[in-house]
Design a protein around this motif. Structure first.
Motif, short mmCIF file in Angstrom:
data_model
loop_
_atom_site.label_atom_id
_atom_site.label_comp_id
_atom_site.label_asym_id
_atom_site.label_seq_id
_atom_site.Cartn_x
_atom_site.Cartn_y
_atom_site.Cartn_z
N LEU A 114 1.97 -5.58 1.98
CA LEU A 114 1.32 -5.78 3.26
C LEU A 114 2.17 -6.75 4.06
CD1 LEU A 114 -2.34 -6.19 2.01
CD2 LEU A 114 -1.20 -4.11 2.79
N LEU A 122 0.83 -1.19 0.00
CA LEU A 122 0.00 0.00 0.00
C LEU A 122 0.87 1.24 0.00
CD1 LEU A 122 -1.26 0.88 3.56
CD2 LEU A 122 0.58 -0.74 3.11
N ARG A 146 -2.73 -2.40 -5.90
CA ARG A 146 -1.32 -2.30 -5.51
C ARG A 146 -0.42 -2.97 -6.57
NH1 ARG A 146 -1.01 -5.66 -1.94
NH2 ARG A 146 -3.16 -6.36 -1.72
N MET A 184 -7.61 -7.28 3.43
CA MET A 184 -6.47 -7.48 2.52
C MET A 184 -6.69 -8.73 1.67
SD MET A 184 -3.40 -6.67 5.22
CE MET A 184 -4.18 -7.60 6.54
N SER A 229 -11.81 -2.16 0.76
CA SER A 229 -11.44 -2.77 -0.53
C SER A 229 -9.93 -2.93 -0.59
CB SER A 229 -11.92 -1.91 -1.70
OG SER A 229 -11.20 -0.69 -1.75
N ASP A 230 -9.52 -3.80 -1.48
CA ASP A 230 -8.07 -4.01 -1.71
C ASP A 230 -7.91 -4.65 -3.08
OD1 ASP A 230 -5.36 -4.00 -1.23
OD2 ASP A 230 -5.36 -5.96 -0.25
N GLU A 257 -4.62 -6.25 -6.00
CA GLU A 257 -3.21 -6.52 -6.32
C GLU A 257 -3.08 -6.84 -7.80
OE1 GLU A 257 0.04 -10.01 -5.49
OE2 GLU A 257 -0.93 -9.13 -3.74
N VAL A 269 -9.60 2.98 2.34
CA VAL A 269 -9.80 3.30 0.93
C VAL A 269 -10.21 4.76 0.80
CG1 VAL A 269 -10.41 0.99 0.24
CG2 VAL A 269 -12.17 2.52 1.07
N LYS A 284 -9.22 -8.08 -7.25
CA LYS A 284 -9.90 -6.97 -6.59
C LYS A 284 -10.94 -7.54 -5.63
CE LYS A 284 -11.26 -5.19 -10.48
NZ LYS A 284 -11.83 -4.26 -11.50
N LYS A 320 -4.00 -3.31 5.88
CA LYS A 320 -5.29 -2.68 5.65
C LYS A 320 -6.35 -3.44 6.45
CE LYS A 320 -6.17 -1.21 1.49
NZ LYS A 320 -6.42 -1.16 0.03
N GLU A 367 4.19 -1.03 -1.82
CA GLU A 367 2.82 -1.45 -1.52
C GLU A 367 2.76 -2.91 -1.06
OE1 GLU A 367 0.84 1.50 -4.82
OE2 GLU A 367 1.27 -0.55 -5.36
#
Length: 853
Positions: free
Chosen positions: A100, A32, A69, A130, A227-228, A230, A60, A218, A127, A98
């Motif tokens: 985690l 992140l 990310r 995640m 939300s997260d 990659e 977010v 997503k 986050k 970014e």
């Protein structure tokens, strides 16, 4: 100014086990943006140690847009812009990758007078929700995989939402979900408070996909609060492999021989196989490999007595060769002007036929050294250069000789009996060949050294009597045998005071020769026949014949060569050379001599003579025979190779001067399975000396359809599951169709068999995309007396052998299964880079992996 360095702490976890609440970190960990972090002011009673761990938490954006990310750098380095407040607290702004994960922050501050302070603390970037995908480090075409994604909830309440997998071509950014059969791209999740759950996306990699596979994951909660996402890429490796099948060719004791290349003949049975090329190479006169080794002797870098002698030896042999075969000088001129390929190292030749580039191996400097040695041959056979070098070497050797006639190993050392005896023996060999330079200095060296050696053998005899040793028992040493052999080269009368010792050890050699090794027996045979004791010499030769191994390709050799020691009288090459000399003196059978020389020359095919003594003795053994062998250096037999209807002849191809080496490549569209029927034809009668070559067939085939191929190298690859029981670890072999599970510990077992000594081999074991190795640190390893270098790559484990003696070897290394699906397991290949015709590979298989029950 303080400089700050953030770097990611590595926690290598068993990625196959996805348990609730576990933190699974990998090379694809999430990350992140951290926009701002300031150090708060400390209270009066608060210590810095109390603030060691910090958690950076980011929500977010207000517009609920999912933040994808992409930056997964493992280190964050920056020059900070520092701001101080009224009480001296420092604040700064920085951007962190970014990921985690957990980071380590190190801060160093110092004043102008070098007063300093260092602080280290841990920062966790996370986050509230995640996504943590567990993707393979690579994948192959045709694999059926399951991509697991873990949803981590660090809030105090249950969350629900959707997670989506998007697949795209990383080169063009075009979606490929349909092509990859991503039939469940959107899935629902429910994660407990402070818990986690996993979802799985099944995909299939099509054969035609040749780009890099990008993925975008997503996740968003139903209330749009968390939300997260990659985005990263997975390399897609082709499942089609360029395979090099080779068949060694050799011709000896006949002028016609048939070969059958079954793999090529049956190539039409596969619907997926495509030809790449068919290459034929052949060396019609391998005796020249011995001549090419001579410069190794003339370029010693040491200032030892034996080093100076070997320079004399090489230069004297060069003069002898030019004297007996003047036309050979024309070949050297060709090498110098137009045929420089003859001067390439054997390691450097045929790069297109090798499984690994020389520049990628540990032996690149060995190849450069060997190339330079071959180039030095042009200097070695320069008569002016020979005269100058010989004069310098003789002068240096004479300066080292001590007043008592002995030589030390290096200047300033004590007299060394073995070194002295070896040097005088070598000068005796040159004298026997009539190759000894007419130098008064060399005659003086011999005249001074002989009395010293006579005195030493007398001292041995006197010590036996002084210690009251039983003289009728076996008191024969290797130095005594070497003395008798050395003395047989010289007609000088044995001094009267030495005669009893000489007679005693002569009698000992006749009585106890059977207790000596093969080299010593050969020395006794030569010394005996020169002293008219032909009966004992013939008995020894008969025994050497009875204990020999005779092979059509390898010639005549001895089982003892497999388990040699490190003493001077235990070397296989020197021992074989000595036996050749004994058969030349006593037996004189051309067929037997050619068999013995064949083994010696075949060693030069698969390895490099690194020892000065081995090179000197082997060269001498090849060149002796009253000059007849040298005539063969000047001969050039012509070879025709019939490949089905295709005929290749050295007369039609460009050949290398001297060795007669030539190479012909047939294009893919000209290759026919009938070319697997091969016939070698020589225009000269069989003379017992070998010539050799190889056929290389290169083709592309699906990895799991490749079948086993073997030459003098044979490979077998097996997979075992390791289970812990009450009786300890138990290995169970995985057969075709057997199913394994995520989390299983497996062992790859590679069995290697080699039927001759070889140097410079590369073995490559390709892995499945679903398996992660345990051993990831490269380095040298030792097992069963074998030293090798092992290095782990993303898709393979590589082994490099400087020296591989004849025998059977087993290699094992552990791995863990991390992904469910159906995967190509790859094959294991091995190739001798010194002689690439010696190669082999295992068969290709597929493995089935089920999710953990």
């Amino acid at each position: 100014y303080p400089y700050l360095l953030f770097y990611q702490e590595y926690y290598r976890v068993l990625r196959y086990g996805i348990s609730e609440g576990a933190v699974a970190l990998s090379g694809n960990v999430a990350g992140l943006f951290v926009q701002k972090s300031t150090q708060p002011k400390l209270a009066a009673d608060e210590k810095l140690e109390d603030k060691k761990d910090s958690v950076v938490s980011v929500k977010v954006n207000d517009d609920n847009k999912i933040q994808i990310r992409k930056n997964f750098n493992e280190t964050a380095f920056f020059y900070p812009d520092l701001h101080t407040d009224s009480v001296g607290n420092v604040s700064f702004t920085f951007t962190i990758p970014e990921a985690l994960t957990k980071w380590k922050m190190m801060t160093l501050a110092h004043t102008r007078d070098l007063a300093s302070s260092y602080d280290e603390r841990t920062v966790i970037t996370q986050k509230e929700m995640m996504v943590q995908p567990n993707m393979p480090r690579f994948i192959r075409q045709g694999d059926k995989a399951e991509f697991p994604v873990k949803i981590v909830n660090v809030t105090s309440r249950e969350i629900t939402g959707t997670v989506q997998l998007e697949l795209f071509d990383a080169a063009t950014n075009k979606p490929v979900d349909g092509w990859m059969k991503n039939i469940f791209p959107v899935q629902y999740f429910t994660a407990d408070a402070n818990g986690s759950m996993s979802v799985v996306f099944p995909v299939e990699i099509p054969i035609g996909f040749t780009s890099v596979l990008g993925y975008r994951i997503k996740a968003i909660t139903n209330d749009k609060q968390f939300s997260d996402g990659e985005e990263n890429a997975i390399p897609v490796l082709t499942n089609r492999l360029l395979v090099t099948e080779s068949m060694p060719l050799n011709l000896r004791n006949t002028n016609k021989k048939d070969f059958r290349f079954d793999k090529l003949i049956n190539s039409g049975n596969s619907g997926t196989l495509t030809h790449q090329s068919l290459t034929v190479e052949y060396t019609t006169n391998p005796l020249w490999l011995v001549v090419q080794a001579l410069p190794y002797l003339s370029k010693g870098d040491n200032e030892s007595a034996d080093d100076y002698f070997y320079r004399i030896y090489a230069n004297s042999l060069a003069s002898y060769i030019l004297k007996n075969a003047p036309s050979i000088k024309n070949i050297f001129d060709k090498w110098r002007i137009s045929d420089t390929s003859a001067l390439l190292s054997n390691l450097s030749k045929n790069q297109e036929l090798k499984s690994v580039l020389l520049e990628e191996t540990p032996w690149v400097f060995d190849a450069e050294n060997e190339t330079q040695q071959k180039k030095n041959i042009l200097l070695l056979f320069d008569l002016v250069q020979i005269s100058k070098q010989n004069k310098d070497a003789i002068s240096s050797l004479k300066e080292l000789q001590l007043p008592n006639g002995a030589f030390p190993w290096f200047k300033g050392g004590r007299d060394d009996r073995y070194i002295t005896q070896s040097i005088i023996t070598g000068l005796g060999k040159l004298k026997y060949l009539d190759a000894l330079t007419a130098s008064p200095e060399l005659q003086k060296i011999i005249s001074s050294a002989l009395p010293y050696l006579d005195k030493k053998i007398k001292e041995d005899y006197d010590n036996l009597k002084k210690t009251k040793t039983k003289l009728n028992k076996n008191n024969l040493s290797q130095l005594a045998v070497q003395y008798l052999y050395m003395r047989s080269f010289f007609d000088e009368i044995i001094p009267g005071e030495t005669k009893p010792a000489f007679d005693y050890y002569t009698q000992q050699s006749k009585q106890y020769w059977l207790s000596q090794n093969k080299m010593m027996q050969a020395m006794i045979a030569v010394a005996s026949t020169r002293r008219a004791s032909t009966a004992i010499a013939k008995t020894i030769i008969r025994s050497l014949k009875e204990h020999a191994i005779v092979n059509e390709e390898m010639g005549m050799f001895y089982k003892e060569w497999e388990n040699y020691g490190y003493y001077w009288y235990q070397s296989p090459v020197e021992s074989q050379a000595m036996i050749i000399e004994a058969f030349e003196e006593v037996d004189k059978n051309p067929s037997t001599l050619n068999d013995l020389r064949t083994w010696l020359i075949k060693q030069k095919q698969t390895q490099n003579w690194k020892s000065s003594k081995a090179t000197a003795d082997a060269t001498y053994a090849i060149l002796i025979s009253n000059g007849k062998q040298n005539e063969k250096l000047d001969q050039q037999p012509h070879i025709s190779i019939q490949l089905g209807k295709e005929r290749i002849s050295d007369m039609a191809e460009k050949t290398e001067a001297g060795t007669g080496y030539f190479k012909k490549t047939i294009a893919a569209d000209k290759i026919d399975p009938s070319m697997g029927n091969i016939q070698l034809i020589s225009d000269q009668p069989a003379n017992g000396m070998p010539s050799w070559g190889a056929v290389y067939w290169q083709y592309f085939e699906d990895m799991d359809k490749i079948t086993t191929a073997s030459t003098p190298l044979q490979l077998t690859k097996k997979i075992f599951i390791e289970k812990n029981t009450n009786y300890g670890p138990v290995l169970t072999e995985v057969k075709d169709g057997d199913e394994m599970q995520i989390g299983d510990k497996v062992k790859i077992r590679i069995e290697l068999r080699v039927d001759r000594n070889m140097e410079y081999l590369h073995m490559k074991d390709m892995r499945s995309a679903a398996i992660e190795p345990v051993n990831v640190i490269s380095g040298y390893k030792y097992q069963d007396g074998l030293s090798y270098y092992e290095t782990t790559k993303d898709a393979s484990t590589n082994f490099f052998f400087n020296w591989l003696p004849r025998g059977t070897y087993v290699f094992e290394y552990p791995l863990f299964i991390t992904q469910a699906g159906n995967y190509s397991n790859g094959i294991t290949t091995i190739q001798c880079l010194y002689a690439p015709e010696f190669s082999s590979h295992s068969n290709g298989t597929r493995i089935n992996i089920a999710a953990k029950k």
